[in-house]
Design a protein around this motif. Sequence first.
Motif, mmCIF file in Angstrom:
data_model
loop_
_atom_site.group_PDB
_atom_site.id
_atom_site.type_symbol
_atom_site.label_atom_id
_atom_site.label_comp_id
_atom_site.label_asym_id
_atom_site.label_seq_id
_atom_site.Cartn_x
_atom_site.Cartn_y
_atom_site.Cartn_z
ATOM 1 N N VAL A 124 0.855 -1.190 0.000
ATOM 2 C CA VAL A 124 0.000 0.000 0.000
ATOM 3 C C VAL A 124 0.887 1.235 0.000
ATOM 4 N N THR A 125 0.332 2.343 -0.443
ATOM 5 C CA THR A 125 1.086 3.590 -0.416
ATOM 6 C C THR A 125 1.113 4.144 0.999
ATOM 7 N N TRP A 126 2.057 5.022 1.258
ATOM 8 C CA TRP A 126 2.202 5.743 2.525
ATOM 9 C C TRP A 126 1.985 7.222 2.202
ATOM 10 N N THR A 128 -2.320 5.951 2.731
ATOM 11 C CA THR A 128 -3.306 5.289 1.892
ATOM 12 C C THR A 128 -4.684 5.454 2.508
ATOM 13 N N TYR A 129 -5.697 5.023 1.780
ATOM 14 C CA TYR A 129 -7.071 5.143 2.249
ATOM 15 C C TYR A 129 -7.266 4.364 3.539
ATOM 16 N N TYR A 143 1.935 -5.000 6.242
ATOM 17 C CA TYR A 143 1.944 -4.016 5.164
ATOM 18 C C TYR A 143 3.372 -3.641 4.806
ATOM 19 N N ARG A 145 5.500 -0.796 2.119
ATOM 20 C CA ARG A 145 5.268 0.445 1.389
ATOM 21 C C ARG A 145 5.430 0.258 -0.114
ATOM 22 N N TYR A 172 -2.291 -2.449 -3.589
ATOM 23 C CA TYR A 172 -3.517 -1.647 -3.550
ATOM 24 C C TYR A 172 -3.156 -0.177 -3.658
ATOM 25 N N LEU A 173 -3.898 0.551 -4.479
ATOM 26 C CA LEU A 173 -3.737 2.001 -4.506
ATOM 27 C C LEU A 173 -4.934 2.647 -5.178
ATOM 28 N N SER A 174 -5.111 3.923 -4.876
ATOM 29 C CA SER A 174 -6.073 4.778 -5.570
ATOM 30 C C SER A 174 -5.257 5.688 -6.474
ATOM 31 N N CYS A 178 -6.450 10.598 -4.968
ATOM 32 C CA CYS A 178 -6.675 9.604 -3.928
ATOM 33 C C CYS A 178 -7.061 10.228 -2.590
#
Length: 407
Positions: A124-126, A128-129, A143, A145, A172-174, A178
């Motif tokens: 997931v991004t740092w 994230t949603y 998790y 990064r 996972y990402l938007s 985002c």
Amino acid sequence: MFKWEQAFATRASRMKASEIRELLKLLERPDIISFAGGIPDPALFPREAFSAAYTDVLGGEGAAAGLQYSVSEGYRPLRDWLAGEMGKLGVPCKAENVFIVSGSQQGLDYLGKLFLSPKDTALVTWPTYLGALQAFNAYEPTYDRLNLAGNRTPDAYRATAAEAGGRVKFAYLSADFCNPTGETVDRAGREKLLDLAEELDIPVIEDAAYQSLRYDGEAIPPILALEIARKGDIEAARTLYCGSFSKTLAPGLRVGYIVAASPVIRKLVLMKQAADLHSSTINQMAIAHVAERGFDAQVAKVRAAYSHRRNVMLAALGKYMPDGVHWTKPEGGMFIWVTLPAGMDGAALLARSIETEKVAFVPGQAFHADGSGANTLRLSFSCADDATIEEGISRLSRLLKTERLAA
């Protein structure tokens, strides 16, 4: 007294209250200026269109179908319409590639359940949603990064996952505007993600909740579209596209969707059958009715309103914020991400803001899977008028200046 904690599954320990859900309670206080809840403006809901839709459904031959059990895949006319809309985005597909869920949040929960075993790793991004982290947490992952700007190798991701006791299971990402930062992943970043997913042999979960809310700049194809351009067919794609009507039509109806290769859809259907049989039939029928007759016009109305509010908030930030405070300049969506000087704490600032300036926002730390990001915060402009935005940013700036002087 029975000790309930001893009866709960281990996953229950990872279930925590959402900071955002708690902050939404502040919306009920008339003295609070809230930039906290990333919720659509109810004044923009197409109420007359939905009133007509429910009247038509309940007054005609569709009444029996709308009030009856239905298929787990979702209402076929809605899935047909969505397949057509996905084609416009560069994702040629059939209704069989579209699965209706009770809001895209349920979709994330299903995907977490489908892919994650305890100790597996989700990239997931740092930040994230936050809702994605909450959905995935129940399945006890770790998790790592997802950093598309760096040069981290697939082997490095694999090694970190192995140390945690599992495998990398998905990224996972938007990609568009985002939540929480409002930032967009450029085309090169999307292509790089697809390369990484191929190397790791993992799915990509593309959260497209805000994809329709572009206000300026050039549209970038969805990750799923880019992958289909590479491989020629959605059945060969590893990307799963998660969409929603919550930000465009109405969140209360809880209608979202997943677009993916048919083997994934078949598994999701089995999960739906076991969980809640199907999403609300009458709500799906109403969404289809409204979307078929006026989706583009509704999206244009929403874009115009939110684009203006974004511009007002960006101007206010530029006018009032002290030196050392930085913020994103999103091309769409509902959010602006603010980075405070190092050492400042967004959660502590919120407590003082509520007490002294009566302004609410969301501290940024909750959006970081590793607990970092204490000096960040999220502002939403979706439900505030011009005067409220101007006054609220002025108050928040005043508080920040006071805090820096005190430090």
